[in-house]
Design a protein around this motif. Sequence first.
Motif, PDB file in Angstrom:
ATOM      1  N   UNK A  38      94.673 -34.685   5.434  1.00  0.00           N
ATOM      2  CA  UNK A  38      94.661 -34.828   4.111  1.00  0.00           C
ATOM      3  C   UNK A  38      96.181 -34.942   3.465  1.00  0.00           C
ATOM      4  N   UNK A  39      96.797 -33.740   3.857  1.00  0.00           N
ATOM      5  CA  UNK A  39      98.275 -33.591   3.399  1.00  0.00           C
ATOM      6  C   UNK A  39      98.965 -34.774   4.011  1.00  0.00           C
ATOM      7  N   UNK A  40      98.978 -35.382   5.136  1.00  0.00           N
ATOM      8  CA  UNK A  40      99.836 -36.283   5.453  1.00  0.00           C
ATOM      9  C   UNK A  40      99.525 -37.602   4.936  1.00  0.00           C
ATOM     10  N   UNK A  41      98.274 -38.036   4.620  1.00  0.00           N
ATOM     11  CA  UNK A  41      97.698 -39.038   4.275  1.00  0.00           C
ATOM     12  C   UNK A  41      98.124 -39.123   2.630  1.00  0.00           C
ATOM     13  N   UNK A  42      98.072 -37.999   1.738  1.00  0.00           N
ATOM     14  CA  UNK A  42      98.470 -37.823   0.454  1.00  0.00           C
ATOM     15  C   UNK A  42     100.096 -38.314   0.438  1.00  0.00           C
ATOM     16  N   UNK A  43     101.023 -37.568   1.363  1.00  0.00           N
ATOM     17  CA  UNK A  43     102.182 -37.723   1.290  1.00  0.00           C
ATOM     18  C   UNK A  43     102.534 -39.233   1.730  1.00  0.00           C
ATOM     19  N   UNK A  44     102.057 -39.948   2.606  1.00  0.00           N
ATOM     20  CA  UNK A  44     102.349 -41.244   2.711  1.00  0.00           C
ATOM     21  C   UNK A  44     101.956 -42.155   1.662  1.00  0.00           C
ATOM     22  N   UNK A  45     100.840 -42.098   0.645  1.00  0.00           N
ATOM     23  CA  UNK A  45     100.565 -42.313  -0.415  1.00  0.00           C
ATOM     24  C   UNK A  45     101.670 -42.276  -1.531  1.00  0.00           C
ATOM     25  N   UNK A  46     102.211 -41.004  -1.670  1.00  0.00           N
ATOM     26  CA  UNK A  46     103.234 -40.961  -2.396  1.00  0.00           C
ATOM     27  C   UNK A  46     104.661 -41.601  -2.212  1.00  0.00           C
ATOM     28  N   UNK A  47     104.757 -41.484  -0.815  1.00  0.00           N
ATOM     29  CA  UNK A  47     106.205 -42.229  -0.402  1.00  0.00           C
ATOM     30  C   UNK A  47     106.065 -43.748  -0.413  1.00  0.00           C
TER      31      UNK A  47
ATOM     32  N   UNK B  37     104.246 -45.270  -2.941  1.00  0.00           N
ATOM     33  CA  UNK B  37     104.431 -45.728  -4.302  1.00  0.00           C
ATOM     34  C   UNK B  37     105.640 -45.230  -4.976  1.00  0.00           C
ATOM     35  N   UNK B  38     106.183 -44.270  -4.649  1.00  0.00           N
ATOM     36  CA  UNK B  38     107.202 -43.514  -5.352  1.00  0.00           C
ATOM     37  C   UNK B  38     108.542 -43.167  -4.804  1.00  0.00           C
ATOM     38  N   UNK B  39     108.395 -43.283  -3.286  1.00  0.00           N
ATOM     39  CA  UNK B  39     109.623 -42.959  -2.634  1.00  0.00           C
ATOM     40  C   UNK B  39     109.465 -41.691  -2.155  1.00  0.00           C
ATOM     41  N   UNK B  40     110.625 -40.977  -1.490  1.00  0.00           N
ATOM     42  CA  UNK B  40     110.868 -39.700  -0.980  1.00  0.00           C
ATOM     43  C   UNK B  40     110.493 -38.626  -1.743  1.00  0.00           C
ATOM     44  N   UNK B  41     110.176 -37.535  -1.343  1.00  0.00           N
ATOM     45  CA  UNK B  41     110.103 -36.333  -1.912  1.00  0.00           C
ATOM     46  C   UNK B  41     111.820 -35.850  -2.361  1.00  0.00           C
ATOM     47  N   UNK B  42     111.674 -35.268  -3.511  1.00  0.00           N
ATOM     48  CA  UNK B  42     113.004 -34.727  -4.016  1.00  0.00           C
ATOM     49  C   UNK B  42     113.150 -33.392  -3.160  1.00  0.00           C
ATOM     50  N   UNK B  43     113.831 -33.325  -2.148  1.00  0.00           N
ATOM     51  CA  UNK B  43     113.884 -32.148  -1.210  1.00  0.00           C
ATOM     52  C   UNK B  43     115.600 -31.746  -1.198  1.00  0.00           C
ATOM     53  N   UNK B  44     116.434 -32.662  -1.798  1.00  0.00           N
ATOM     54  CA  UNK B  44     117.645 -32.363  -1.709  1.00  0.00           C
ATOM     55  C   UNK B  44     118.071 -30.883  -2.291  1.00  0.00           C
ATOM     56  N   UNK B  45     118.999 -29.995  -1.820  1.00  0.00           N
ATOM     57  CA  UNK B  45     119.225 -28.985  -2.420  1.00  0.00           C
ATOM     58  C   UNK B  45     118.776 -27.733  -1.824  1.00  0.00           C
TER      59      UNK B  45
END
Length: 795
Positions: free
Chosen positions: A48-57, A59-67
């Motif tokens: 479920x986590x992987x599927x949700x992350x793929x949906x977000x990416x 539609x909206x692009x990569x997660x803001x993980x910089x920093x």
Amino acid sequence: MDAHTLSVLQYPQVLERLERCTATPQGRQFAAALAPSPWPETVAERLRETAEARTIIGAAGAFPLAGISDVGPSIRGAELEQQLTPVELLAVMRTVAAGRQLRAYLHARAGVAPVLAALAARLPLLPILEQRIEESISTEGEVKDTASPELRRLRTEIGIVTHRLNNKLNEILASSRNSAWIQEFVVTVREERYCIPVKSEYVKAFGGIAHDVSQSGATVFVEPSSTVPLGNELKQMRAQQQQEIQRILRELTRLVAASAEALLSLVSIAGHLDLVHAKAQLAAEMDATEPAVNVEARLRYIGARHPLLPDPVTPIDIELGQSYKTLLITGPNTGGKTAALKTVGLLSLMLQAGLQIPAGAGSEATVFPAIFADIGDEQDLRQSLSTFSAHLKNITAILHDIEPCSLVLLDEIGAGTDPAEGAALARAILNALLAQQALTIATSHYGELKEYAYRTPGVLNASVEFDRDTLSPTYHILPGTPGSSHAFHIAARLGMPQELIEQARGSLSKRDQDAGQLLEQIESARRATRSAQVEAERDRDAAADLRSAYEERVRQATELRAGVQAEARAEARQLLQQTRTRAEALLKQIEKRGAAPVRGRAPQQSLERLETETWSDFAREAPAPPEPEETGGNSEPLRKGDTVRVTTLNLDGQLLEDPVNGQAALIIGAMRVTLPLGQLRRLAKPEAKQAARKAASDRPSDGAREIAMRKALTIAPELMLRAMRVEDALPLLDKYLDDAFAAGMHTARIIHGKGTGVLRRVVSEQLREHPLVESYRLGESSEGGEGATVVVFKT
């Protein structure tokens, strides 16, 4: 899962690919330690986590993980009262800020990713710590003036004293009395004291405190006596400044230590979200999907591809657990059997790690309590074990640890010893696994095992299709058919003398020869059947596409024709009204000029007769008004001019002539067709009026009517770009968009396929900038999924 199985199935190499997709140090650590889970609930949550992350990416692009940094050592140091440096504090502040941004980013997408949003909600918010470090430490890692009022005061006074000191030194340099003594007219700093370079022979005459000498000895760096008090004052202030900086750093370190637990939690949760994000990115790279997960201990992989093999990878279809628990794959030693084993095993491990797998729609799998594999050359020289002994050692361990519904993969079972004894031992092993309800895939080339599979319930023969021309497997799994070794054919192709091959063939028993010939005949028949099936499916798909295109064009042409007819009627009505008005005005003018008055209703009747005749002429060119729908008691035959509905196509048309021999010629839109009378029914008047109103409500303009009609007759509802090069596809796409818009189409489908995703991205960029496109989206599952893009044109 035991380390040996993970190793032989190349699971660590998949984790290396996963690590390359992470963005944080903690995410990389989590990726390297990711292990398959035997618990269905855990696997379901991971997927479920992987599927949700793929949906977000998507539609909206990569997660803001910089920093987000690895600040764990700094946090533990702060807990031990080890003062943190400005750079370490800056890393802590940036990590806290990144965690806050990540939390807000996922919270805003809770509608499509509730699991990840709930996880992000656990990211601690530390506004006081973040603000305090931000106002104290600059982006260059220096303590800022705003860190404390005392530090600001000290730096202001240091600036004033420094300015006075420089003015004093510049006065000394400008004095003509000192010019002969000075070596170089600049102010330098030595041992944190402001000095003037003086010639060595004039040091005593110049006066002051010598702090340094040049390498040549010709220059002495002297602090003039008159500036010594200012220098002392400046040095004292700088010492106070350093004490204040140390106090600020100690204060910030204590703040970090007080928030240690929250900071460590933030780093851990952010690392987990980074891992989930990496899973989604890896899935996109592999063009992977999430299979259905069942609890009935069965698997079916459709179009499965090994994720570590270089492209192009031939997909395989394989099924296990439904009607048989053991699949015995036989055939030549060409690598196809082992590749199938590794593909099934590795994809199962990936799935239980929460990774989507490179397999097609319709695939399903189960969560195995354990996965075991005995694959490859297991010879161990350090333990003086032969290949056969090493295999037996692994299989013995498997039999000891086996659980019901485990997955067992055995490569060349029973090989490495006497064939008769090896086959007998293999049968015993397979029987033991079958008794434990394990799902087993084993490979072998023993003829005795092929017979065993035929005789034993729950065991199925299979083979890897072999191309005798290229001496290589096609990697297609053929269930139900044992594989032939092709030994004689391979030997002949590799140049072995024919007489040796015939001698070897003759030494086979009659039974073995017949069995070999039968297997080759079966394989030939399977290849022919498969080829015919592929061709039939291709023809069926092409016919379906043609039918859909034909029906769409008929519909478009019918709508356009109805619009043109409605517009023509409106224009005729307007023209008649204008003519009537002008005629009435003309009659009035004649009467005013003294001509004999026009008496009675003769002029009015003439106008009405003219109008009736004009409309009658127009009606003969347009479809006649529909008659009442036929009922069971109405036997009136269809005649020329009747409006009818084609019941098989749900389209309306007009009869061009009286029916002959049970056939009727009619026009549908812009197309003339001949159909059986059984497919036609006369429309009722209400239906005809409703169709006329619909056609009149949406008609093309005069300038576009002819173009739209011509385009509608030729344009298809979709454009096929799959497998084309980008430079060839873009011109076709541009022309198609123009033609489709001119034809009045509202939507269209662009088929670009999945592949590497390059063509899909290029199509998306072209559509984003095209002036005729209102919007676009990836297709639904019924529209081609990620292999197609649906375009909506501007109205």
